[in-house]
Design a protein around this motif. Structure first.
Motif, short mmCIF file in Angstrom:
data_model
loop_
_atom_site.label_atom_id
_atom_site.label_comp_id
_atom_site.label_asym_id
_atom_site.label_seq_id
_atom_site.Cartn_x
_atom_site.Cartn_y
_atom_site.Cartn_z
N PHE A 80 0.86 -1.19 0.00
CA PHE A 80 0.00 0.00 0.00
C PHE A 80 0.89 1.23 0.00
O PHE A 80 1.86 1.30 0.76
CB PHE A 80 -0.89 0.00 1.24
N GLN A 81 0.55 2.19 -0.85
CA GLN A 81 1.35 3.40 -0.91
C GLN A 81 0.46 4.61 -1.12
O GLN A 81 -0.51 4.55 -1.88
CB GLN A 81 2.38 3.33 -2.03
N MET A 82 0.77 5.70 -0.44
CA MET A 82 0.03 6.94 -0.64
C MET A 82 0.88 8.12 -0.17
O MET A 82 1.87 7.96 0.55
CB MET A 82 -1.32 6.91 0.10
N ASP A 83 0.48 9.31 -0.60
CA ASP A 83 1.12 10.55 -0.15
C ASP A 83 0.21 11.22 0.87
O ASP A 83 -1.02 11.19 0.72
CB ASP A 83 1.34 11.51 -1.32
N PHE A 84 0.81 11.81 1.89
CA PHE A 84 0.00 12.52 2.88
C PHE A 84 0.63 13.86 3.21
O PHE A 84 1.85 14.03 3.15
CB PHE A 84 -0.19 11.68 4.15
N LEU A 85 -0.23 14.81 3.55
CA LEU A 85 0.19 16.16 3.92
C LEU A 85 -0.44 16.51 5.25
O LEU A 85 -1.67 16.54 5.37
CB LEU A 85 -0.24 17.17 2.85
N MET A 86 0.38 16.74 6.26
CA MET A 86 -0.13 17.15 7.57
C MET A 86 -0.88 18.48 7.43
O MET A 86 -0.44 19.39 6.72
CB MET A 86 1.02 17.34 8.56
N GLY A 87 -2.00 18.59 8.14
CA GLY A 87 -2.79 19.80 8.06
C GLY A 87 -2.75 20.61 9.34
O GLY A 87 -1.71 20.77 9.97
N THR A 88 -3.93 21.08 9.74
CA THR A 88 -4.04 21.91 10.93
C THR A 88 -4.13 21.06 12.19
O THR A 88 -4.41 19.87 12.14
CB THR A 88 -5.29 22.80 10.83
N GLY A 89 -3.90 21.72 13.33
CA GLY A 89 -4.06 21.05 14.62
C GLY A 89 -2.98 20.03 14.90
O GLY A 89 -1.92 20.01 14.28
N THR A 90 -3.28 19.17 15.87
CA THR A 90 -2.36 18.09 16.25
C THR A 90 -2.74 16.83 15.48
O THR A 90 -3.69 16.14 15.83
CB THR A 90 -2.44 17.83 17.77
N VAL A 91 -2.00 16.57 14.42
CA VAL A 91 -2.36 15.46 13.52
C VAL A 91 -2.14 14.12 14.21
O VAL A 91 -1.04 13.82 14.70
CB VAL A 91 -1.54 15.53 12.22
#
Length: 200
Positions: A80-91
């Motif tokens: 399984f592979q994906m890209d992720f981008l941390m957003g607002t708050g405490t992820v």
């Protein structure tokens, strides 16, 4: 090397190479970039997960209810592979492997109050091992690529091409869906894209 040993040796090398190629997964997208077709949201009344510009975004609602986005398909051994981008708050997010029992952490552990990205979380065992070298490769303000390879009960995690963790779990189901988590009792957002699976 005597000739009588050459053929068995060459055969062994061939089998090893062939086995290695057989273990390479052919990756296929499981997110069409337009909607959540092929996925199911739990709880059912989706107010958390949105799709825009080829990305899946998720954010807690005012009641801080958690949610899991599950694949409708079930998988045995896979990559399984994906890209992720941390957003607002405490992820505080993660990837569920075949069930809610085995999860790969993304972001801050609510129990440990520190970043445990790439580490396995198992209810009742907390974090049995900790991913190594994550601080050197994890980008907090940019996109990251996470890859998880699961064979039988052993899974290995890579972040931005660097192997950070391998763990063998107990009593994993032989087959199950893959899930993306929005942790409850939190205020956060995270975005995913380029979500792919390859069967092994």
């Amino acid at each position: 090397m005597k000739s009588k040993h050459i053929v068995p040796a060459l055969l062994s090398i061939f089998l090893l190479v062939n086995h290695s190629f057989a273990q390479e997964a052919k990756m296929k997208s499981i997110f069409n970039g337009k909607n959540l077709k092929g996925w199911t949201v739990h709880p059912e009344d989706n107010i958390w997960w949105t799709v825009e510009d080829g990305k899946i975004a998720v954010e807690n609602d005012p009641t801080k209810t958690g949610s899991i986005l599950w694949t409708k398909k079930e998988y045995a051994d896979f990559v399984f592979q994906m890209d992720f981008l941390m957003g607002t708050g405490t992820v505080d997010s993660g990837i569920f492997l075949r069930s809610e029992k085995d999860q790969i952490q993304i972001g801050i552990s609510g129990s440990l109050q520190r970043d445990m990205t790439g580490s396995p979380y198992i209810p009742g065992k907390s974090y049995p091992v900790e991913a190594e070298g994550v601080a050197d490769v994890l980008q907090l303000d940019d996109w990251n690529t996470m890859k998880v390879r699961l064979v039988d009960q052993t899974y290995t995690v890579w972040i931005n091409g660097e192997e950070v963790m391998t763990y063998t779990s107990e009593n994993m189901p032989e087959k199950g869906p893959i899930g993306l988590q929005l942790h409850p009792n939190n205020e956060m957002s995270i975005t995913f894209k380029n979500i792919m699976v390859g069967k092994l």
